[in-house]
Design a protein around this motif. Structure first.
Motif, PDB file in Angstrom:
ATOM      1  N   PRO A  12      15.799 -19.348  16.923  1.00 42.21           N
ATOM      2  CA  PRO A  12      14.628 -20.584  16.718  1.00 42.21           C
ATOM      3  C   PRO A  12      15.455 -21.798  16.413  1.00 42.21           C
ATOM      4  N   ARG A  13      14.616 -23.076  16.750  1.00 44.30           N
ATOM      5  CA  ARG A  13      15.163 -24.214  16.375  1.00 44.30           C
ATOM      6  C   ARG A  13      14.728 -24.629  15.005  1.00 44.30           C
ATOM      7  N   PRO A  14      15.235 -25.808  14.577  1.00 47.00           N
ATOM      8  CA  PRO A  14      16.799 -26.327  14.934  1.00 47.00           C
ATOM      9  C   PRO A  14      17.778 -25.635  14.739  1.00 47.00           C
ATOM     10  N   LEU A  15      18.553 -25.787  16.095  1.00 44.45           N
ATOM     11  CA  LEU A  15      20.128 -25.255  15.858  1.00 44.45           C
ATOM     12  C   LEU A  15      20.852 -26.092  15.348  1.00 44.45           C
ATOM     13  N   VAL A  16      21.758 -25.756  14.312  1.00 40.56           N
ATOM     14  CA  VAL A  16      22.761 -26.474  13.618  1.00 40.56           C
ATOM     15  C   VAL A  16      23.993 -26.014  13.571  1.00 40.56           C
ATOM     16  N   GLY A  17      25.016 -26.628  14.331  1.00 45.66           N
ATOM     17  CA  GLY A  17      26.271 -26.233  14.310  1.00 45.66           C
ATOM     18  C   GLY A  17      26.948 -26.410  13.303  1.00 45.66           C
ATOM     19  N   LEU A  18      28.082 -25.627  12.838  1.00 49.09           N
ATOM     20  CA  LEU A  18      28.798 -25.554  11.641  1.00 49.09           C
ATOM     21  C   LEU A  18      30.284 -25.597  11.852  1.00 49.09           C
ATOM     22  N   VAL A  19      31.168 -26.522  11.469  1.00 50.43           N
ATOM     23  CA  VAL A  19      32.466 -26.473  11.407  1.00 50.43           C
ATOM     24  C   VAL A  19      32.964 -26.830   9.996  1.00 50.43           C
ATOM     25  N   TRP A  20      33.534 -25.997   9.136  1.00 47.53           N
ATOM     26  CA  TRP A  20      34.041 -26.222   7.618  1.00 47.53           C
ATOM     27  C   TRP A  20      35.355 -26.413   7.506  1.00 47.53           C
TER      28      TRP A  20
ATOM     29  N   MET B 285      36.989 -27.355   3.903  1.00 46.58           N
ATOM     30  CA  MET B 285      36.161 -26.723   3.070  1.00 46.58           C
ATOM     31  C   MET B 285      36.123 -25.129   3.375  1.00 46.58           C
ATOM     32  N   ALA B 286      35.369 -24.302   2.382  1.00 46.69           N
ATOM     33  CA  ALA B 286      35.147 -22.719   3.002  1.00 46.69           C
ATOM     34  C   ALA B 286      33.737 -22.754   3.263  1.00 46.69           C
ATOM     35  N   LEU B 287      33.283 -21.768   3.974  1.00 43.09           N
ATOM     36  CA  LEU B 287      32.005 -21.660   4.362  1.00 43.09           C
ATOM     37  C   LEU B 287      31.100 -21.422   3.142  1.00 43.09           C
ATOM     38  N   SER B 288      31.590 -20.686   2.230  1.00 44.29           N
ATOM     39  CA  SER B 288      30.976 -20.610   1.069  1.00 44.29           C
ATOM     40  C   SER B 288      30.304 -21.933   0.130  1.00 44.29           C
ATOM     41  N   ASP B 289      31.339 -22.884   0.487  1.00 41.77           N
ATOM     42  CA  ASP B 289      30.929 -24.102  -0.337  1.00 41.77           C
ATOM     43  C   ASP B 289      29.555 -24.848   0.471  1.00 41.77           C
ATOM     44  N   LEU B 290      29.447 -24.288   1.687  1.00 41.19           N
ATOM     45  CA  LEU B 290      28.097 -24.939   2.606  1.00 41.19           C
ATOM     46  C   LEU B 290      26.776 -24.255   1.954  1.00 41.19           C
ATOM     47  N   ALA B 291      26.854 -23.475   0.878  1.00 39.22           N
ATOM     48  CA  ALA B 291      25.699 -22.823   0.399  1.00 39.22           C
ATOM     49  C   ALA B 291      24.336 -23.775   0.118  1.00 39.22           C
ATOM     50  N   PRO B 292      24.669 -24.963  -0.234  1.00 36.12           N
ATOM     51  CA  PRO B 292      23.630 -25.965  -0.508  1.00 36.12           C
ATOM     52  C   PRO B 292      22.886 -26.387   0.756  1.00 36.12           C
ATOM     53  N   LEU B 293      23.460 -26.154   1.842  1.00 33.19           N
ATOM     54  CA  LEU B 293      22.893 -26.514   3.310  1.00 33.19           C
ATOM     55  C   LEU B 293      21.765 -25.294   3.615  1.00 33.19           C
ATOM     56  N   ALA B 294      21.761 -24.097   3.057  1.00 35.15           N
ATOM     57  CA  ALA B 294      20.929 -22.961   3.499  1.00 35.15           C
ATOM     58  C   ALA B 294      19.536 -23.396   3.044  1.00 35.15           C
ATOM     59  N   GLN B 295      18.682 -23.025   4.000  1.00 33.62           N
ATOM     60  CA  GLN B 295      17.248 -23.353   3.977  1.00 33.62           C
ATOM     61  C   GLN B 295      16.456 -22.549   5.040  1.00 33.62           C
ATOM     62  N   GLU B 296      15.367 -22.262   4.699  1.00 34.99           N
ATOM     63  CA  GLU B 296      14.352 -21.645   5.599  1.00 34.99           C
ATOM     64  C   GLU B 296      14.049 -22.587   6.921  1.00 34.99           C
ATOM     65  N   GLY B 297      13.820 -22.005   8.017  1.00 34.74           N
ATOM     66  CA  GLY B 297      13.767 -22.714   9.128  1.00 34.74           C
ATOM     67  C   GLY B 297      14.688 -23.387   9.964  1.00 34.74           C
ATOM     68  N   VAL B 298      16.036 -23.035   9.932  1.00 32.63           N
ATOM     69  CA  VAL B 298      16.981 -23.756  10.143  1.00 32.63           C
ATOM     70  C   VAL B 298      17.992 -22.565  10.956  1.00 32.63           C
ATOM     71  N   THR B 299      18.456 -22.444  11.993  1.00 33.24           N
ATOM     72  CA  THR B 299      19.221 -21.362  12.490  1.00 33.24           C
ATOM     73  C   THR B 299      20.653 -22.273  12.506  1.00 33.24           C
ATOM     74  N   PHE B 300      21.571 -21.583  11.961  1.00 33.47           N
ATOM     75  CA  PHE B 300      23.009 -22.153  11.881  1.00 33.47           C
ATOM     76  C   PHE B 300      23.652 -21.413  12.839  1.00 33.47           C
ATOM     77  N   VAL B 301      24.814 -22.100  13.417  1.00 32.48           N
ATOM     78  CA  VAL B 301      25.755 -21.542  14.270  1.00 32.48           C
ATOM     79  C   VAL B 301      26.858 -22.115  14.218  1.00 32.48           C
ATOM     80  N   ALA B 302      27.827 -21.029  14.096  1.00 34.07           N
ATOM     81  CA  ALA B 302      29.275 -21.417  13.567  1.00 34.07           C
ATOM     82  C   ALA B 302      30.151 -21.650  14.909  1.00 34.07           C
ATOM     83  N   LEU B 303      30.632 -22.704  14.937  1.00 34.89           N
ATOM     84  CA  LEU B 303      31.692 -23.036  16.052  1.00 34.89           C
ATOM     85  C   LEU B 303      33.069 -23.116  15.417  1.00 34.89           C
ATOM     86  N   GLN B 304      33.325 -22.587  14.072  1.00 34.34           N
ATOM     87  CA  GLN B 304      34.627 -22.614  13.693  1.00 34.34           C
ATOM     88  C   GLN B 304      35.745 -21.828  14.320  1.00 34.34           C
TER      89      GLN B 304
END
Length: 392
Positions: A238-246, A260-279
């Motif tokens: 499901p979109r939006p697709l949001v890439g992550l590099v931490w 950062m650590a991936l755990s630091d990105l917790a504030p970004l978590a929200q419904e309706g967004v699919t996160f894609v790890a490129l790390q």
């Protein structure tokens, strides 16, 4: 009680104490110690250098520059000071002087052995019609992606036949950029050439100014076959697709402040967004335990090379990243990216702006206080909510 005279101060002991404080990142304490020793305005150059190391991380860029200017005037052979001055000049957008000082990057004690020693003259921007110019890349992958745009400018300015030599990991992408006649991977014996120039010395040779940027956009492109492959892979998400590099490259001198650590990105978590790890690298293992509420699809093990990364970037709605090579790749491709920057960022991101003249598709989110990512993540999260809701 009178202050001790310069002859009574144990500068060696103070330098040793300051080194210990700086290694612990106790910058304010180091500053206080050094200022007391340098209160007369005199004192040995190494202590002034340490003072720069103490105040620059605190964001005192103008004062750091003033001290470095003084050091360079007093000891023009201090290549470390010249390089630090170059970074500040470039960070402040003073490209003319900045590029001149930046040429000393391979003259420092710890860099002389990694500089490439070429038995041909360096190209300085003159017309060399009928000659052959070897342009060779250097330093990190992000540097290569950022400065590949200058190859076409060098070909036009020089009138030469251009041979481009790039690292093997960037070779396939670089093959699709403009400006060269021949391209070879690093490690290949180049054809005969008359002049050479490092990729990051081209701005000096070209007289590159801030007003010349971006000059060209979308100067890199993804392989269509890879794009098709990854489109099929991501089609069900499901979109939006949001890439992550931490996290960036651990060996980088500023990595502890930029990553950062991936755990630091917790504030970004929200419904309706699919996160894609490129790390990539050791930090990729953190994908196994994403923050609560963050639906994360890790592609780290599936990404073979930068060709895969480039194809994925063209399919994402945005990349959210710390300062890393995928950011430069996204910018060179013209793909949207949001970059989270430390309080004192790398010189190429300039100062006090949320855009970058290098890449029109990239937005900057800066720490306002050293080490505090919280407000940065809140700002990014708010913008992510707008993206999810389709706000313009």
């Amino acid at each position: 009680m009178t202050a001790p005279s310069a002859s009574q101060i144990d500068y060696a002991a103070i330098q040793q104490q300051a080194n210990a404080l700086l290694s612990e990142e106790r910058f304010s304490d180091a500053e206080s110690l050094l200022r007391a020793a340098l209160a007369s305005g005199a004192g040995p150059i190494p202590l002034w250098r340490q003072l720069v190391f103490a105040i620059r991380p605190q964001g005192r860029i103008d004062e750091s520059r003033q001290i470095l200017e003084m050091i360079v005037r007093a000891t023009p052979g201090d290549m470390g000071a010249r390089f630090d001055l170059a970074e500040i000049l470039l960070q402040q957008g003073e490209f003319a002087r900045g590029w001149r000082e930046y040429r000393f990057r391979y003259k420092m004690e710890h860099t002389t052995m990694i500089g490439r020693h070429v038995q041909r003259p360096r190209w300085e921007g003159q017309s060399i019609q009928g000659k052959t110019l070897l342009i060779h890349d250097e330093q990190g992958y992000g540097d290569t992606f950022q400065f590949l745009r200058t190859v076409a400018w060098a070909r036009e300015r020089s009138g030469a036949r251009v041979i481009l030599e790039v690292n093997a990991d960037s070779y396939a992408l670089a093959k699709r950029c403009a400006g060269y006649h021949d391209i070879i991977p690093l490690g290949t014996i180049p054809p005969a050439f008359d002049f050479h120039c490092e990729l990051m010395s081209l701005p000096l040779a070209l007289g590159l100014q801030l007003s010349d940027l971006p000059g060209s956009t979308n100067y890199l492109s993804a392989d269509p076959a890879r794009v098709d492959k990854w489109r099929a892979r991501l089609a069900s998400l499901p979109r939006p697709l949001v890439g992550l590099v931490w996290a960036g490259r651990p060996a980088h001198t500023n990595d502890s402040r930029r990553s950062m650590a991936l755990s630091d990105l917790a504030p970004l978590a929200q419904e309706g967004v699919t996160f894609v790890a490129l790390q990539k690298g050791s930090a990729a293992a953190q994908s196994a335990t994403p923050p609560t509420g963050m639906p994360l699809v890790s592609l780290s093990e599936e990404i073979r090379d930068f060709e895969d990364t480039a194809a994925i970037l063209t399919l994402l709605d945005v990349l959210i990243s710390v300062d890393s090579s995928p950011v430069h790749l996204a910018g060179a491709l013209g793909c949207p990216a949001w970059v989270m920057l430390p309080f004192v960022p790398d010189w190429r991101w300039l100062l006090q702006r949320d855009d970058t003249p290098w890449y029109p598709s990239v937005r900057l989110f800066r720490q306002q206080t050293r080490g505090e990512w919280g407000p940065v993540l809140q700002s990014v999260s708010a913008e992510l909510g707008k993206l999810r809701d389709g706000a313009p």
